[in-house]
Design an enzyme around this catalytic site. Structure first.
Site, PDB file in Angstrom:
ATOM      1  N   GLU A 147       6.220  -9.669  -3.692  1.00 60.99           N
ATOM      2  CA  GLU A 147       6.028  -8.444  -2.791  1.00 60.99           C
ATOM      3  C   GLU A 147       5.653  -8.771  -1.402  1.00 60.99           C
ATOM      4  OE1 GLU A 147       6.879  -4.614  -3.937  1.00 60.99           O
ATOM      5  OE2 GLU A 147       8.183  -6.363  -4.338  1.00 60.99           O
ATOM      6  N   THR A 200      11.724  -1.628   4.453  1.00 58.02           N
ATOM      7  CA  THR A 200      10.309  -1.348   4.235  1.00 58.02           C
ATOM      8  C   THR A 200       9.340  -1.854   5.079  1.00 58.02           C
ATOM      9  OG1 THR A 200      11.107  -1.806   1.746  1.00 58.02           O
ATOM     10  CG2 THR A 200       8.748  -1.997   2.292  1.00 58.02           C
TER      11      THR A 200
END
Length: 325
Positions: A147, A200
């Site tokens: 991530e 994101t």
């Protein structure tokens, strides 16, 4: 090295030629009011990884499908291979050779944890090939490395539910403390992904760094109410609590027709409505499957009228997490 890891390095599993195929699920992060601390897994969509043991030490990526050429084949730059490498280093198995095929079965940049699903599938494949009997939660720090590479921040609200299944609370990041929460079994989720671009990294950058105390108190009450509703099987309390005064007012500006879609979903019987992760996907909780289908159908019609393509998914909360297929 502790005894468990020492035994793992001496296993005769993972012989050259052995292969496995793993599915890992999409996830809804934040759950409206729980920015970076709440998330849950769904049954569809998800990603698949095929992993094979090879004679040559190291990790390679031989194929990626479904990404339209957007993801790197270089194992030093792909979230799946980087996370697996960290895992192998931790158990002293850098001698192992692994080849990865990644099959993207869900849209990239959807706000549904696309990178998390891929990373979790890869880690679960490696763990299974090595017959590592430890709890899957032990893989969480390695998934967070993926991530960090994908979006610049190693948050766990996607990877934790993808890995552990169900509804998950990240109580603390330092030290990492993750709690699996109960949830009503008759809670359904309607998801619509509008085909618009909301990266994101950019979606995180527009969030306010400072908030006033009144907003903080409102948010704390809503998070506590949502968790209480999950424990109490009180769907009404869950719905009343899913309000966000911190992140949604900013991120909603990146999603065309967000408030109109919310109004339509609530009129059709949604318990709650909000942004999935950083968006652009939106989701609603409902009390039954038919209402969820009615909502996705109506929202897709609305988006079509705006000349925006979309995908829709209806699912209960997925308690299983990754699985062998």
């Amino acid at each position: 090295m502790d005894t468990q890891l020492q035994e793992l390095t001496q296993t005769e599993t993972a012989k050259p030629g052995t292969s496995i195929q793993i599915f890992a699920p999409a996830t809804v992060a934040n759950v409206v009011c729980g920015f970076d601390v709440l998330g849950f897994a769904v049954n569809a969509p998800g990603d698949e990884v095929v992993m094979r043991v090879t004679d040559k030490p190291g990790i390679s990526i031989s194929k990626i499908t479904g990404d339209n050429g957007r993801l790197p084949m270089d194992p030093a730059k792909n979230t799946v291979s980087v996370s697996v490498r960290h895992y192998l280093e931790s158990i002293g198995r850098t001698d192992l050779g692994l080849d990865i095929e990644l099959h993207k079965k869900m849209p990239i940049g959807s706000g549904l944890g696309s990178s998390s699903a891929s990373t979790v599938a890869g880690l679960f494949a490696a763990k299974t090939l090595l017959d590592d009997q430890r709890d899957v939660a032990q893989l969480l720090p390695f998934a967070m490395k993926g991530e960090e590479m994908a979006c610049g921040h190693g948050h766990a609200d996607n990877v934790a539910p993808a890995l552990m299944g169900g509804f998950v609370l990240i109580r603390s990041y330092e030290p990492l403390d993750v709690v699996r929460l109960p949830h009503p079994k008759d809670l359904w989720c309607a998801i619509v992904f509008p085909d618009v671009d909301v990266p994101t990294r950019e979606a995180r950058q527009i969030i306010r760094n400072k908030i006033n105390m009144k907003d903080a108190v409102t948010q704390w009450g809503n998070v506590a109410g949502l968790v209480s509703g999950l424990f109490m099987n009180d769907i009404g309390l869950i719905g009343r609590s899913m309000k966000d005064v911190l992140v949604e007012p900013v991120r909603s500006m990146l999603i065309p027709g967000f408030y109109q879609m919310r109004e339509q979903a609530m009129e059709l019987g949604a318990v709650s409505f909000g942004i999935s992760g950083s968006g652009p996907s939106v989701f609603a909780f409902t009390r039954d499957e038919q209402t969820a289908h009615n909502i996705t159908h109506k929202l897709q019609q609305y988006l079509t009228g705006m000349k925006i393509n979309s995908n829709a998914y209806v699912s209960t909360i997925n308690d299983a997490g990754p699985r062998v297929i």
